[in-house]
Design an enzyme around this catalytic site. Structure first.
Site, PDB file in Angstrom:
ATOM      1  N   GLY A 138       0.846  -1.206   0.000  1.00  0.00           N
ATOM      2  CA  GLY A 138       0.000   0.000   0.000  1.00  0.00           C
ATOM      3  C   GLY A 138       0.873   1.246   0.000  1.00  0.00           C
ATOM      4  O   GLY A 138       1.805   1.346   0.785  1.00  0.00           O
ATOM      5  N   ARG A 167       1.354  -5.384  -5.175  1.00  0.00           N
ATOM      6  CA  ARG A 167       1.527  -6.526  -4.272  1.00  0.00           C
ATOM      7  C   ARG A 167       1.741  -7.724  -5.181  1.00  0.00           C
ATOM      8  O   ARG A 167       0.808  -8.188  -5.814  1.00  0.00           O
ATOM      9  CB  ARG A 167       0.281  -6.706  -3.397  1.00  0.00           C
ATOM     10  N   ASP A 196       5.016  -4.381   6.166  1.00  0.00           N
ATOM     11  CA  ASP A 196       5.232  -5.762   6.567  1.00  0.00           C
ATOM     12  C   ASP A 196       5.500  -6.750   5.426  1.00  0.00           C
ATOM     13  O   ASP A 196       6.492  -7.479   5.431  1.00  0.00           O
ATOM     14  CB  ASP A 196       3.899  -6.167   7.221  1.00  0.00           C
ATOM     15  N   THR A 252       4.046   3.018   5.504  1.00  0.00           N
ATOM     16  CA  THR A 252       2.656   2.577   5.561  1.00  0.00           C
ATOM     17  C   THR A 252       1.902   3.545   6.457  1.00  0.00           C
ATOM     18  O   THR A 252       2.456   4.013   7.459  1.00  0.00           O
ATOM     19  CB  THR A 252       2.504   1.140   6.118  1.00  0.00           C
ATOM     20  N   ASP A 291      -0.418   2.816   8.350  1.00  0.00           N
ATOM     21  CA  ASP A 291      -0.965   2.135   9.527  1.00  0.00           C
ATOM     22  C   ASP A 291      -0.107   2.249  10.791  1.00  0.00           C
ATOM     23  O   ASP A 291      -0.580   1.980  11.887  1.00  0.00           O
ATOM     24  CB  ASP A 291      -1.179   0.642   9.216  1.00  0.00           C
ATOM     25  N   ASP A 350       2.104   0.279  11.838  1.00  0.00           N
ATOM     26  CA  ASP A 350       1.997  -1.016  12.514  1.00  0.00           C
ATOM     27  C   ASP A 350       3.306  -1.805  12.479  1.00  0.00           C
ATOM     28  O   ASP A 350       3.297  -3.034  12.428  1.00  0.00           O
ATOM     29  CB  ASP A 350       0.868  -1.842  11.875  1.00  0.00           C
ATOM     30  N   ARG A 406      -6.823  -2.317   9.310  1.00  0.00           N
ATOM     31  CA  ARG A 406      -7.402  -3.654   9.261  1.00  0.00           C
ATOM     32  C   ARG A 406      -7.047  -4.440  10.514  1.00  0.00           C
ATOM     33  O   ARG A 406      -7.856  -5.150  11.067  1.00  0.00           O
ATOM     34  CB  ARG A 406      -6.847  -4.367   8.019  1.00  0.00           C
TER      35      ARG A 406
HETATM   36  O1  F6P Z   1      -1.916   0.777   3.659  1.00  0.00           O
HETATM   37  C1  F6P Z   1      -2.476  -0.035   4.650  1.00  0.00           C
HETATM   38  C2  F6P Z   1      -3.936  -0.121   4.458  1.00  0.00           C
HETATM   39  O2  F6P Z   1      -4.315   1.193   4.284  1.00  0.00           O
HETATM   40  C3  F6P Z   1      -4.823  -0.737   5.513  1.00  0.00           C
HETATM   41  O3  F6P Z   1      -5.153   0.058   6.605  1.00  0.00           O
HETATM   42  C4  F6P Z   1      -6.030  -1.116   4.700  1.00  0.00           C
HETATM   43  O4  F6P Z   1      -6.748  -2.137   5.316  1.00  0.00           O
HETATM   44  C5  F6P Z   1      -5.413  -1.570   3.436  1.00  0.00           C
HETATM   45  O5  F6P Z   1      -4.227  -0.824   3.280  1.00  0.00           O
HETATM   46  C6  F6P Z   1      -6.261  -1.438   2.210  1.00  0.00           C
HETATM   47  O6  F6P Z   1      -5.494  -1.745   1.097  1.00  0.00           O
HETATM   48  P1  F6P Z   1      -5.981  -1.974  -0.390  1.00  0.00           P
HETATM   49  O7  F6P Z   1      -7.455  -1.767  -0.409  1.00  0.00           O
HETATM   50  O8  F6P Z   1      -5.271  -0.941  -1.168  1.00  0.00           O
HETATM   51  O9  F6P Z   1      -5.570  -3.325  -0.733  1.00  0.00           O
END
Ligand code: F6P
Length: 328
Positions: free
Chosen positions: A15, A76, A107, A130, A132, A134, A176
């Site tokens: 992301g 990804r 991660d 990121t 997040d 996290d 998430r």
């Molecule tokens: O970048 C992390 C994040 O924003 C999470 O908080 C979220 O759940 C996820 O990416 C959504 O990612 P995508 O919809 O782009 O796969």
């Protein structure tokens, strides 16, 4: 003896987050400063497998410090999860005479990099990017500060309309698996309740709190909900639940979504990105490998990447208590 690093490649993966461009810029310019060649890899590990590379010099990264997203694009990659995919990627790096990698991502990016490093002994340094926040081993990831400010700005606007109409709003923010954005944006925007993935505060407590808000004279309320909150209900189900169980509540839902990932990085993220890029490149030149660059108590440090990947980031429990007190 370690092979001397003469050519470094940089990629962004997973992301995207505000500040990634500033980190690429810093990587490129630090390479130039040390007379090391720099190559950008498009589309993360996908582009590494395809050999989608571009030579970068200090002028290639003009005017991007202020831009959200990542000009190298992100992906990804499923193929990089396979041995075969990683072999193809390695062959592309060898063909291009690349000696080391700067990996900007979260991660998943670091896990891929670590496996690649184990298989090919290829030097890597990670920069945590990121929204997040996290990742353990750093107090802040790139993009988190910007995302928080974006979320707070949006919630402030929602508050204007909520108070004009005496409404309750459930606002869903990203996260998430972790509640850093929800908790901090919630406290920062004065939310009545904050629901996070780490703790189930319970639906009864939510109803009690909203009841209390009403009889203590609040005319509108904001509840901030992380995507992965523990109640097991999404924001729409929460709306229905409250409407079914509490009299006199006019409830609306707002899902902030991917707007939280976009926009110009905050000054904090730009400075952090600039510092992290310098540290990443200079660490590779010193022969360091398999680390993530982090910021701990405002000092830029290296942290073992395997620990960063295995670690479980924790929310600030004290902030939950602060939120409780503030919502009186
Ligand atoms: O970048 C992390 C994040 O924003 C999470 O908080 C979220 O759940 C996820 O990416 C959504 O990612 P995508 O919809 O782009 O796969």
């Amino acid at each position: 003896m370690e092979k001397q690093v003469k050519k470094i490649a940089v990629l962004t993966s997973g992301g995207d987050s505000p500040g990634m461009n500033a980190a690429i810029r810093s990587t490129v310019r630090t390479c130039a400063y040390h007379n090391v060649e720099c190559v950008g890899i498009y589309r993360g590990y996908e582009g590494m497998i395809d050999g989608d590379f571009i030579g970068l010099d200090p002028r290639s990264v003009n005017n991007i410090i202020n831009k959200g997203g990542t000009f190298l694009k992100s992906a990804r990659s499923k193929e990089f999860r396979t041995k075969d995919g990683r072999k193809k990627a390695y062959e592309q790096l060898v063909k291009e005479n690349i000696d080391a990698l700067v990996l900007i991502g979260g991660d998943g990016t670091f896990t891929g990099g670590m496996i690649f490093n184990q298989e090919y002994n290829f030097p890597i340094i990670g920069i945590p990017g990121t929204i997040d926040n996290d990742i353990v081993g750093t107090n802040f990831t790139l993009g988190y500060d910007t995302a928080l400010n974006t979320a707070v700005d949006a919630i402030d606007k929602i508050r204007d309309t909520a108070s004009s109409h005496k409404r309750l709003f459930f606002v869903e923010v990203m996260g998430r698996d972790v509640g850093h954005i929800a908790l901090n944006a919630g406290v920062g925007s004065g939310a009545e309740e904050i629901l996070v993935p780490e703790e189930n505060l319970g639906l009864d407590r939510l109803l009690e709190s909203l009841e209390k808000s009403k009889y203590t004279g609040k005319s509108s309320s904001i509840v901030v909900v992380a995507e992965g909150d523990k109640t097991g209900k999404n924001v729409f189900e929460l709306r229905d639940y409250v409407e079914d169980n509490l009299e006199g509540y006019d409830v609306r839902v707002s899902v902030l979504g991917h707007m939280q990932r976009g926009g110009a990085p905050s000054c904090f993220d730009r400075v952090l990105a600039s510092r992290m890029g310098v540290k990443a490149v200079e660490s590779l030149l010193e022969g360091k490998n398999n680390f993530m660059v982090g910021t701990i108590n405002n000092k830029i440090e290296l942290y073992p990447i395997d620990k960063a990947v295995k670690g479980q980031s924790k929310i600030d429990e004290e902030l939950l208590r602060v939120s409780d007190i503030m919502s009186l």
